[in-house]
Design a protein around this motif. Structure first.
Motif, PDB file in Angstrom:
ATOM      1  N   LYS A  15      -3.405 -16.275  -6.387  1.00 42.80           N
ATOM      2  CA  LYS A  15      -3.595 -15.526  -5.120  1.00 42.80           C
ATOM      3  C   LYS A  15      -2.223 -16.295  -3.639  1.00 42.80           C
ATOM      4  CE  LYS A  15      -5.678 -16.613  -0.516  1.00 42.80           C
ATOM      5  NZ  LYS A  15      -6.454 -17.409   0.337  1.00 42.80           N
ATOM      6  N   SER A  18       0.972 -15.552  -5.577  1.00 38.46           N
ATOM      7  CA  SER A  18       0.712 -13.711  -4.808  1.00 38.46           C
ATOM      8  C   SER A  18       1.857 -13.728  -3.892  1.00 38.46           C
ATOM      9  CB  SER A  18      -0.373 -13.285  -5.062  1.00 38.46           C
ATOM     10  OG  SER A  18      -0.669 -12.942  -6.405  1.00 38.46           O
ATOM     11  N   ILE A  19       1.271 -15.040  -2.674  1.00 41.49           N
ATOM     12  CA  ILE A  19       2.206 -14.661  -1.743  1.00 41.49           C
ATOM     13  C   ILE A  19       3.476 -14.616  -1.384  1.00 41.49           C
ATOM     14  CG2 ILE A  19       1.757 -16.221   0.700  1.00 41.49           C
ATOM     15  CD1 ILE A  19      -2.011 -16.360   0.418  1.00 41.49           C
ATOM     16  N   PHE A  22       5.835 -12.326  -3.089  1.00 44.41           N
ATOM     17  CA  PHE A  22       5.733 -11.194  -2.250  1.00 44.41           C
ATOM     18  C   PHE A  22       6.726 -11.068  -1.156  1.00 44.41           C
ATOM     19  CE2 PHE A  22       1.939  -8.941  -4.284  1.00 44.41           C
ATOM     20  CZ  PHE A  22       2.169  -7.769  -4.147  1.00 44.41           C
ATOM     21  N   THR A  23       6.209 -12.563  -0.294  1.00 44.01           N
ATOM     22  CA  THR A  23       7.429 -13.298   0.884  1.00 44.01           C
ATOM     23  C   THR A  23       8.882 -13.210   0.180  1.00 44.01           C
ATOM     24  OG1 THR A  23       5.722 -14.689   1.638  1.00 44.01           O
ATOM     25  CG2 THR A  23       7.821 -14.779   1.766  1.00 44.01           C
ATOM     26  N   ILE A  25      10.562 -10.972  -2.474  1.00 34.97           N
ATOM     27  CA  ILE A  25      10.959  -9.878  -2.607  1.00 34.97           C
ATOM     28  C   ILE A  25      10.837  -9.412  -1.465  1.00 34.97           C
ATOM     29  CG2 ILE A  25       9.837  -9.715  -4.833  1.00 34.97           C
ATOM     30  CD1 ILE A  25       7.699  -7.477  -3.987  1.00 34.97           C
ATOM     31  N   SER A  26      10.221  -9.332  -0.487  1.00 38.02           N
ATOM     32  CA  SER A  26      10.551  -8.707   0.703  1.00 38.02           C
ATOM     33  C   SER A  26      11.844  -9.427   1.600  1.00 38.02           C
ATOM     34  CB  SER A  26       8.562  -8.443   1.831  1.00 38.02           C
ATOM     35  OG  SER A  26       7.746  -7.958   0.729  1.00 38.02           O
ATOM     36  N   THR A 282      -1.043   3.245  10.140  1.00 35.18           N
ATOM     37  CA  THR A 282      -1.820   3.631   9.818  1.00 35.18           C
ATOM     38  C   THR A 282      -2.452   4.891   9.977  1.00 35.18           C
ATOM     39  OG1 THR A 282      -2.495   1.125  10.657  1.00 35.18           O
ATOM     40  CG2 THR A 282      -2.309   1.580   8.331  1.00 35.18           C
TER      41      THR A 282
ATOM     42  N   MET B 102       0.928  -2.345  -6.411  1.00 30.41           N
ATOM     43  CA  MET B 102       1.571  -3.706  -6.033  1.00 30.41           C
ATOM     44  C   MET B 102       1.525  -3.921  -4.447  1.00 30.41           C
ATOM     45  SD  MET B 102       5.763  -3.144  -6.840  1.00 30.41           S
ATOM     46  CE  MET B 102       6.194  -4.488  -5.793  1.00 30.41           C
ATOM     47  N   TRP B 105      -2.735  -5.333  -4.579  1.00 30.08           N
ATOM     48  CA  TRP B 105      -2.356  -6.694  -4.891  1.00 30.08           C
ATOM     49  C   TRP B 105      -1.747  -7.466  -4.183  1.00 30.08           C
ATOM     50  CZ3 TRP B 105       2.381  -8.518  -8.698  1.00 30.08           C
ATOM     51  CH2 TRP B 105       2.189  -9.827  -9.313  1.00 30.08           C
ATOM     52  N   ALA B 106      -0.997  -6.562  -3.043  1.00 29.82           N
ATOM     53  CA  ALA B 106      -0.741  -7.532  -2.042  1.00 29.82           C
ATOM     54  C   ALA B 106      -1.982  -7.610  -0.663  1.00 29.82           C
ATOM     55  CB  ALA B 106       0.488  -7.272  -1.005  1.00 29.82           C
ATOM     56  N   ALA B 109      -4.459 -10.696  -1.778  1.00 31.84           N
ATOM     57  CA  ALA B 109      -3.534 -11.867  -1.676  1.00 31.84           C
ATOM     58  C   ALA B 109      -3.306 -12.183  -0.354  1.00 31.84           C
ATOM     59  CB  ALA B 109      -2.268 -11.837  -2.333  1.00 31.84           C
ATOM     60  N   LEU B 110      -3.630 -10.893   0.862  1.00 32.66           N
ATOM     61  CA  LEU B 110      -3.236 -10.943   2.053  1.00 32.66           C
ATOM     62  C   LEU B 110      -5.205 -10.842   3.070  1.00 32.66           C
ATOM     63  CD1 LEU B 110      -0.491 -10.490   2.930  1.00 32.66           C
ATOM     64  CD2 LEU B 110      -0.840 -12.801   2.469  1.00 32.66           C
ATOM     65  N   LYS B 112      -7.865 -12.450   3.403  1.00 31.97           N
ATOM     66  CA  LYS B 112      -8.758 -13.501   3.490  1.00 31.97           C
ATOM     67  C   LYS B 112      -8.021 -14.170   4.844  1.00 31.97           C
ATOM     68  CE  LYS B 112     -12.928 -13.546   1.682  1.00 31.97           C
ATOM     69  NZ  LYS B 112     -12.848 -13.164   0.214  1.00 31.97           N
ATOM     70  N   VAL B 124       6.459  -8.781   4.799  1.00 29.96           N
ATOM     71  CA  VAL B 124       5.577  -7.856   4.040  1.00 29.96           C
ATOM     72  C   VAL B 124       6.348  -6.339   3.594  1.00 29.96           C
ATOM     73  CG1 VAL B 124       3.764  -7.340   2.599  1.00 29.96           C
ATOM     74  CG2 VAL B 124       4.095  -9.467   2.281  1.00 29.96           C
ATOM     75  N   TRP B 195       9.153  -0.876  -4.986  1.00 31.57           N
ATOM     76  CA  TRP B 195       9.235  -1.567  -4.007  1.00 31.57           C
ATOM     77  C   TRP B 195       9.631  -1.700  -2.226  1.00 31.57           C
ATOM     78  CZ3 TRP B 195      13.747  -2.474  -0.886  1.00 31.57           C
ATOM     79  CH2 TRP B 195      14.134  -4.026  -0.527  1.00 31.57           C
ATOM     80  N   PHE B 198       5.324  -0.299  -1.237  1.00 34.32           N
ATOM     81  CA  PHE B 198       3.966  -1.057  -0.625  1.00 34.32           C
ATOM     82  C   PHE B 198       3.571  -1.397   0.079  1.00 34.32           C
ATOM     83  CE2 PHE B 198       6.213  -5.199  -1.011  1.00 34.32           C
ATOM     84  CZ  PHE B 198       6.170  -5.823  -0.949  1.00 34.32           C
ATOM     85  N   PHE B 200       3.260   0.630   2.266  1.00 35.44           N
ATOM     86  CA  PHE B 200       2.871   1.431   3.004  1.00 35.44           C
ATOM     87  C   PHE B 200       1.700   1.075   2.311  1.00 35.44           C
ATOM     88  CE2 PHE B 200       1.765   6.316   2.082  1.00 35.44           C
ATOM     89  CZ  PHE B 200       1.763   6.783   3.540  1.00 35.44           C
ATOM     90  N   LEU B 203      -0.950  -1.708   3.933  1.00 38.94           N
ATOM     91  CA  LEU B 203      -1.648  -1.527   5.537  1.00 38.94           C
ATOM     92  C   LEU B 203      -2.845  -0.766   5.036  1.00 38.94           C
ATOM     93  CD1 LEU B 203       1.481  -0.949   7.297  1.00 38.94           C
ATOM     94  CD2 LEU B 203       0.413  -2.244   7.544  1.00 38.94           C
ATOM     95  N   PHE B 204      -2.585   0.420   4.401  1.00 43.44           N
ATOM     96  CA  PHE B 204      -4.071   0.961   4.192  1.00 43.44           C
ATOM     97  C   PHE B 204      -4.921   0.455   3.235  1.00 43.44           C
ATOM     98  CE2 PHE B 204      -1.612   4.471   5.501  1.00 43.44           C
ATOM     99  CZ  PHE B 204      -1.663   6.016   5.694  1.00 43.44           C
TER     100      PHE B 204
END
Lengths: 288, 319
Positions: A15, A18-19, A22-23, A25-26, A282, B102, B105-106, B109-110, B112, B124, B195, B198, B200, B203-204
């Motif tokens: 976890k 991954s965090i 992602f941080t 790559i963003s 969303t 992706m 996965w993100a 990870a996020l 909790k 992100v 990249w 992801f 989008f 968020l959903f």
């Protein structure tokens, strides 16, 4: 160690990896873009591993000055493009909100003949290939002689942002209790008065979010700008201006400076209204 | 006149007024959509059946068909047509799947709460928020074979520089045992797609995860289900509706996408997709009729694929 304990440990570690992943790559591409935009190209070419600019280079703003300078003075005339983009995007926001608020209110609150068909049709439009509509519009606007103008862009941007705006606003209007509006009517407000004095003020956060969102779409748009105003440099929007820097003769550091210039307002707006925007994204299933 | 009749009349009068008011409010939106979307759409069909050139654009007819199929013949017999169609499908399918995986996965990870989650969640979203033009050009520069950061690192680890966006097929050596030819530029464009979009999907999926009731998961936990078991048997089935909507949306939008490929490669090195080809016909060859014909083909293919998807794969949200 049981399987369950093992998995707890494994995924606990994964976890965090991954965090971090992602941080990075963003964020990294933006950091790299910003860093290179200050770097003299000769230095980058001799030592590409040394991509971090010195403080001196940052404060000299050399690349930015070159990009912003008028063409007559050997620059790329970006101030004109910034102005064009700002005008087109602002007008698009105003017209889209004006048309969108009324239409969304009608769909959310009123009963009228053909309501269902109309609202479904407008949503469907949103899924339709832009390219397919762009060719006939290109020919149509050429024929009536308005193609090569900022008005043409404003008109097509209105059409392409209206469905999203309507969809997002409709959802918000429906969440406003109808009793508030009825109270206004009892107090003697006309229907238009209710919209102006009650609905719009209550929906202001949503309207602001939709406005920002529309601004971003218009600001970033590329295909229509390419089709409509490419041959007239005075009418270029920022996206066309940045695209022209993608050229063998222009140093890539200037391309990065242009990219930073087009990104800055968008990132700023995003910071200002992140919460609204993510909710809007969303809710509206926003196109990208 | 009786009292009730009067009341009914008054009521229907109110209704009529409401109806008129509603129509008046929605009228501007309807006009915009009719003039700028529906009308062009039909006109695109008309255009695809007449020979229209960019040079004599003023002679293009507004109504009336030449009833010529030459545009379609030209478009379909073009030697690039089938490769372009194939590339479009590969790009769309893998790009959509990658961005959704992706995003999933993100979101996991996020899921909790932890310290700084709000910040990470905002960061992100950057790839999705940045203007496509800036995103595409940063990638171009990062992947540049002469001074890009990717190749700096590849060379640091003893490799040779790779032109990611300019290599149509790359011979990849697998453990030195055998070499495999991969469409490198196309893969790179697909990775860009993953990249960029992801956030989008993220968020959903995150919204769906957070609206799920925790009771079932807790019950499974009590029963001794491990994390991976809970993921496969509880989380994934519960996410099916949102995943299937996401795939549909991403598929439609990626299929229609022009900017990304055009800006990254200009359609070179085996990455040309239908939309880039359409603009090619229009601006490159000045053939409005052929561009319109290919646009029509794109819309029809998309319509068929979406219809098939609804028939066979779409999972309806039963909740």
């Amino acid at each position: 160690m049981t399987r369950s304990e093992f998995e707890e440990k494994l995924f606990g570690v994964l976890k965090w990896i991954s965090i971090v992943f992602f941080t990075i790559i963003s964020l990294f591409p933006l950091v790299y873009m910003l860093a290179l935009s200050f770097k003299p190209i000769a230095e980058l070419l001799t030592n590409p591993a040394q991509w971090w600019p010195s403080l001196e280079q940052v404060f000299s703003f050399e690349t930015y000055k070159a990009v912003l300078r008028p063409v007559g003075e050997g620059g790329f005339g970006f101030t004109v493009f910034i102005k064009n983009s700002a005008i087109v995007a602002t007008v698009t926001v105003i017209t889209t909100l004006a048309v969108g608020i009324l239409a969304a209110y009608a769909v959310a609150r009123l009963n009228f003949f053909g309501k269902k068909t109309i609202s479904v049709a407008i949503i469907l439009v949103y899924l339709f290939p832009v390219v397919v509509v762009s060719i006939p519009l290109f020919v149509m606007f050429s024929r009536i002689g308005i193609r090569s103008s900022l008005y043409a862009l404003m008109i097509v941007y209105l059409a392409s942002t209206l469905p999203v705006a309507m969809y997002m606003l409709r959802g918000y209007f429906q969440s406003i209790p109808a009793s508030l509006e009825e109270a206004g009517q009892v107090d003697g407000l006309s229907r238009m008065g209710v919209i102006r004095k009650i609905t719009i003020p209550l929906a202001m956060p949503a309207i602001a979010a939709v406005g920002l969102y529309v601004f971003m779409i218009a600001w970033n748009e590329f295909l229509y700008a390419l089709l409509f105003v490419l041959e007239n440099r005075d009418l270029w929007t920022l996206s066309l201006g940045v695209a022209q820097l993608d050229n063998q003769e222009v140093p890539k550091t200037m391309l990065m400076a242009g990219s930073v210039i087009i990104s800055l307002p968008v990132i700023f707006l995003f910071f200002v209204a992140e919460k609204f925007l993510t909710e809007g994204l969303t809710a509206g299933g926003v196109k990208g | 006149m009786s009292d009730t009749k009067l009341k009914r009349q008054k009521k229907s009068g109110l209704k009529r007024r409401e109806s008129r008011f509603g129509l008046a409010l929605i009228l501007p939106a309807v006009i915009v959509v009719l003039l700028l979307v529906i009308l062009p759409l039909f006109w695109n069909i008309a255009l695809s059946f007449q020979s229209a050139r960019l040079i004599n654009i003023q002679d293009v007819k507004l109504v009336g068909f030449d009833a010529t199929l030459r545009n379609f013949e030209r478009v379909l017999s073009d030697r690039e047509f089938w490769p372009v169609l194939r590339t479009t499908f590969i790009y769309t399918i893998f790009g959509s799947i990658l961005s959704i995986l992706m995003g999933l996965w993100a979101a996991l990870a996020l899921r909790k709460a932890f310290r700084g989650r709000a910040i990470v969640r905002g960061l992100v979203l950057f790839p999705y928020v940045v203007p496509v033009i800036a995103a595409a050009f940063v990638w171009q520069v990062m992947l540049n074979p002469n001074f890009g950061i990717t190749n700096v690192w590849i060379e640091r680890f003893g490799g040779t520089a790779i032109d990611f966006l300019g290599t149509k097929s790359y011979d990849l050596s697998v453990f030195g045992i055998f070499t495999m030819s991969i469409p490198l530029a196309l893969i790179t464009v697909i990775v860009f797609e993953g990249w960029r979009y992801f956030p989008f999907a993220f968020l959903f999926i995150l919204a769906a995860l957070q609206s799920q009731s925790e009771e079932i998961e807790e019950a499974a936990l009590v029963d001794g289900a491990t994390i991976s078991q809970r993921f496969w048997y509880i989380t994934i089935p519960a996410l099916k509706p949102v995943l299937s909507v996401l795939f549909l949306l991403r598929f439609i939008w990626t299929f229609n996408k022009f900017d990304d490929v055009f800006l990254l490669t200009g359609g070179g090195a085996g990455t040309k997709v239908i939309t880039v080809k359409i603009v090619d016909w229009l601006l490159g060859r000045g053939d409005v009729g052929a561009a319109a014909a290919l646009g029509l083909i794109l819309a029809v293919i998309l319509g068929v694929v979406v219809a098939l998807y609804f028939k066979f794969f779409y999972v309806e949200d039963t909740a």
